[in-house]
Design a protein around this motif. Structure first.
Motif, PDB file in Angstrom:
ATOM      1  N   GLY A  51       0.773  -1.219   0.000  1.00  0.00           N
ATOM      2  CA  GLY A  51       0.000   0.000   0.000  1.00  0.00           C
ATOM      3  C   GLY A  51       0.808   1.274   0.000  1.00  0.00           C
ATOM      4  N   ALA A  52       2.116   1.176  -0.190  1.00  0.00           N
ATOM      5  CA  ALA A  52       2.970   2.369  -0.200  1.00  0.00           C
ATOM      6  C   ALA A  52       3.033   3.014  -1.575  1.00  0.00           C
ATOM      7  N   LEU A  53       2.445   2.365  -2.567  1.00  0.00           N
ATOM      8  CA  LEU A  53       2.416   2.892  -3.925  1.00  0.00           C
ATOM      9  C   LEU A  53       1.036   2.615  -4.506  1.00  0.00           C
ATOM     10  N   SER A  54       0.468   3.600  -5.151  1.00  0.00           N
ATOM     11  CA  SER A  54      -0.827   3.405  -5.789  1.00  0.00           C
ATOM     12  C   SER A  54      -0.624   2.932  -7.225  1.00  0.00           C
ATOM     13  N   THR A  55      -1.629   2.263  -7.754  1.00  0.00           N
ATOM     14  CA  THR A  55      -1.549   1.833  -9.143  1.00  0.00           C
ATOM     15  C   THR A  55      -1.395   3.027 -10.072  1.00  0.00           C
ATOM     16  N   ALA A  56      -2.050   4.120  -9.755  1.00  0.00           N
ATOM     17  CA  ALA A  56      -1.967   5.322 -10.596  1.00  0.00           C
ATOM     18  C   ALA A  56      -0.554   5.872 -10.657  1.00  0.00           C
ATOM     19  N   ASP A  57       0.200   5.692  -9.577  1.00  0.00           N
ATOM     20  CA  ASP A  57       1.570   6.209  -9.524  1.00  0.00           C
ATOM     21  C   ASP A  57       2.606   5.177  -9.967  1.00  0.00           C
ATOM     22  N   ALA A  58       2.176   3.977 -10.299  1.00  0.00           N
ATOM     23  CA  ALA A  58       3.101   2.926 -10.726  1.00  0.00           C
ATOM     24  C   ALA A  58       3.602   3.212 -12.144  1.00  0.00           C
ATOM     25  N   SER A  59       4.683   2.548 -12.498  1.00  0.00           N
ATOM     26  CA  SER A  59       5.251   2.713 -13.838  1.00  0.00           C
ATOM     27  C   SER A  59       4.318   2.129 -14.892  1.00  0.00           C
ATOM     28  N   ASP A  60       4.509   2.555 -16.125  1.00  0.00           N
ATOM     29  CA  ASP A  60       3.728   1.992 -17.224  1.00  0.00           C
ATOM     30  C   ASP A  60       3.952   0.490 -17.327  1.00  0.00           C
ATOM     31  N   ASP A  61       5.193   0.066 -17.090  1.00  0.00           N
ATOM     32  CA  ASP A  61       5.492  -1.371 -17.178  1.00  0.00           C
ATOM     33  C   ASP A  61       4.704  -2.164 -16.142  1.00  0.00           C
ATOM     34  N   ALA A  64       1.079  -2.323 -17.096  1.00  0.00           N
ATOM     35  CA  ALA A  64       0.885  -3.234 -18.236  1.00  0.00           C
ATOM     36  C   ALA A  64       0.962  -4.690 -17.788  1.00  0.00           C
ATOM     37  N   VAL A  65       1.900  -5.000 -16.906  1.00  0.00           N
ATOM     38  CA  VAL A  65       2.049  -6.369 -16.418  1.00  0.00           C
ATOM     39  C   VAL A  65       0.819  -6.775 -15.611  1.00  0.00           C
ATOM     40  N   LEU A  66       0.339  -5.896 -14.750  1.00  0.00           N
ATOM     41  CA  LEU A  66      -0.843  -6.222 -13.955  1.00  0.00           C
ATOM     42  C   LEU A  66      -2.058  -6.461 -14.860  1.00  0.00           C
ATOM     43  N   GLY A  67      -2.171  -5.666 -15.908  1.00  0.00           N
ATOM     44  CA  GLY A  67      -3.276  -5.863 -16.841  1.00  0.00           C
ATOM     45  C   GLY A  67      -3.186  -7.190 -17.559  1.00  0.00           C
ATOM     46  N   ALA A  70      -4.093 -10.047 -15.275  1.00  0.00           N
ATOM     47  CA  ALA A  70      -5.549 -10.165 -15.124  1.00  0.00           C
ATOM     48  C   ALA A  70      -6.154 -10.903 -16.316  1.00  0.00           C
ATOM     49  N   GLU A  71      -5.655 -10.615 -17.517  1.00  0.00           N
ATOM     50  CA  GLU A  71      -6.142 -11.322 -18.701  1.00  0.00           C
ATOM     51  C   GLU A  71      -5.787 -12.799 -18.640  1.00  0.00           C
ATOM     52  N   LEU A  72      -4.576 -13.104 -18.198  1.00  0.00           N
ATOM     53  CA  LEU A  72      -4.141 -14.496 -18.106  1.00  0.00           C
ATOM     54  C   LEU A  72      -4.910 -15.245 -17.022  1.00  0.00           C
ATOM     55  N   TRP A  73      -5.311 -14.560 -15.968  1.00  0.00           N
ATOM     56  CA  TRP A  73      -6.171 -15.174 -14.943  1.00  0.00           C
ATOM     57  C   TRP A  73      -7.446 -15.692 -15.615  1.00  0.00           C
ATOM     58  N   GLY A  74      -8.028 -14.894 -16.504  1.00  0.00           N
ATOM     59  CA  GLY A  74      -9.235 -15.324 -17.203  1.00  0.00           C
ATOM     60  C   GLY A  74      -8.961 -16.450 -18.185  1.00  0.00           C
ATOM     61  N   GLY A  86      -1.245 -15.036  -1.643  1.00  0.00           N
ATOM     62  CA  GLY A  86      -1.790 -14.116  -0.655  1.00  0.00           C
ATOM     63  C   GLY A  86      -1.194 -12.724  -0.745  1.00  0.00           C
ATOM     64  N   ARG A  87      -0.164 -12.556  -1.565  1.00  0.00           N
ATOM     65  CA  ARG A  87       0.429 -11.257  -1.802  1.00  0.00           C
ATOM     66  C   ARG A  87       0.718 -11.133  -3.294  1.00  0.00           C
ATOM     67  N   LEU A  88       0.977  -9.929  -3.746  1.00  0.00           N
ATOM     68  CA  LEU A  88       1.221  -9.707  -5.167  1.00  0.00           C
ATOM     69  C   LEU A  88       2.552 -10.320  -5.583  1.00  0.00           C
ATOM     70  N   ASP A  89       2.501 -11.231  -6.543  1.00  0.00           N
ATOM     71  CA  ASP A  89       3.708 -11.856  -7.061  1.00  0.00           C
ATOM     72  C   ASP A  89       3.477 -12.250  -8.522  1.00  0.00           C
ATOM     73  N   PRO A  90       3.806 -11.347  -9.446  1.00  0.00           N
ATOM     74  CA  PRO A  90       3.599 -11.642 -10.867  1.00  0.00           C
ATOM     75  C   PRO A  90       4.781 -12.364 -11.515  1.00  0.00           C
ATOM     76  N   SER A  91       5.644 -12.975 -10.702  1.00  0.00           N
ATOM     77  CA  SER A  91       6.881 -13.568 -11.220  1.00  0.00           C
ATOM     78  C   SER A  91       6.635 -14.616 -12.289  1.00  0.00           C
ATOM     79  N   GLY A  92       5.504 -15.317 -12.214  1.00  0.00           N
ATOM     80  CA  GLY A  92       5.216 -16.362 -13.184  1.00  0.00           C
ATOM     81  C   GLY A  92       4.976 -15.844 -14.586  1.00  0.00           C
ATOM     82  N   TYR A  93       4.834 -14.543 -14.718  1.00  0.00           N
ATOM     83  CA  TYR A  93       4.727 -13.912 -16.037  1.00  0.00           C
ATOM     84  C   TYR A  93       5.914 -13.006 -16.328  1.00  0.00           C
ATOM     85  N   VAL A  94       6.420 -12.335 -15.289  1.00  0.00           N
ATOM     86  CA  VAL A  94       7.392 -11.266 -15.491  1.00  0.00           C
ATOM     87  C   VAL A  94       8.687 -11.747 -16.122  1.00  0.00           C
TER      88      VAL A  94
END
Length: 274
Positions: A51-61, A64-67, A70-74, A86-94
């Motif tokens: 919670g120390a960084l908002s999505t709006a303030d995150a980098s474009d990269d 884009a990765v979070l988006g 989300a598509e791959l989740w579907g 239980g925590r954010l970990d996009p390593s399986g895609y990054v």
């Protein structure tokens, strides 16, 4: 990125040009590590997660990765889940995504013949310096000095997710427990980020992951189950099959060292044993 990275540039370019290209690749991968590492408190991923960084303030990269996650989740019916632990970990895609971006940049810069390998996630284009298609060894899931398959091609994205180094670390998001059933999953396609995510999702599914992969258009796969059963798609670009089958290396072993043989096919996948 917490893993070994190797780069082979096979184009006959000036040494200074090759050095600049390599420097650009490794600078990019260091940036990805600083931004996406789950082990660095100051990374964007960790700051966003607490919670120390908002999505709006995150980098474009990162956005884009979070988006894409989300598509791959579907696409994977929820089995690829950046929040499975239980925590954010996009390593399986990054990792696959980062290598794919680096390869795309090399191609755009005129390095049409290269092999970039980040911890077993491999993107190859063109030909090796010998003039032959690149060869990629898929590690044997019980014997670190052996390969289960050798693949060959001129435009391949090869991602492998396995439990032989970190144990059963992939979480089944439906149970919250470590997934069981598959020891190694290799996915071959054209986009390494997608291949990486598909391999992770298949491991999370357990034995059902092999059937799911068989239905992924534009992708080939090779799967080793915990009981040493092997399944691979007919279109897998294999030149040495250490698990048996046509063109097999006769020296093939399972976890107990016993020799195995080709057992025929089921549905759209060849079935063998290591």
């Amino acid at each position: 990125m917490g893993t070994a990275v190797s780069l082979d540039l096979a184009d006959p370019l000036a040494p200074s040009t090759l050095d600049d290209l390599a420097d650009g690749v490794f600078a990019w991968l260091r940036l990805v590590d600083a931004r996406f590492s789950t082990y660095r408190d100051d990374s964007e991923v960790c700051r966003l997660d607490r919670g120390a960084l908002s999505t709006a303030d995150a980098s474009d990269d990162l956005r884009a990765v979070l988006g894409r996650c989300a598509e791959l989740w579907g696409e994977t019916d929820g089995y690829f889940d950046a929040y499975a632990t239980g925590r954010l970990d996009p390593s399986g895609y990054v990792k696959g995504w980062a290598v794919q971006v680096a390869s795309d940049r090399l191609l755009a810069a005129g390095a049409a013949n290269h092999c970039l390998n980040a911890g077993g996630d491999v993107r190859v284009r063109g030909h090796a310096s010998s003039g032959r298609p690149w060869r990629i060894g898929v590690r044997h899931p019980w014997h670190a000095t052996k390969v289960a398959w050798v693949l060959a091609g001129t435009d391949l994205a090869v991602a492998t997710s396995g439990v032989y180094e970190r144990g059963h670390h992939v979480v089944d998001p439906r149970t919250g427990r470590a997934a069981r059933g598959l020891r190694s999953v290799t996915v071959v396609g054209r986009d390494l980020g997608v291949a990486d995510a598909y391999a992770t999702a298949a491991v999370a599914m357990g034995r059902a992951g092999a059937d799911w992969l068989a239905g992924r258009a534009g992708h080939e796969c090779a799967v080793v189950a915990d009981d040493a059963t092997c399944l691979r798609s007919a279109g897998l670009p294999v030149v040495v099959d250490g698990a048996g089958g046509a063109g097999a290396d006769p020296a093939r072993e399972g976890p107990d060292g016993a020799a195995t043989s080709f057992r025929g096919s089921t549905d759209d996948l060849y079935r063998t044993r290591l």
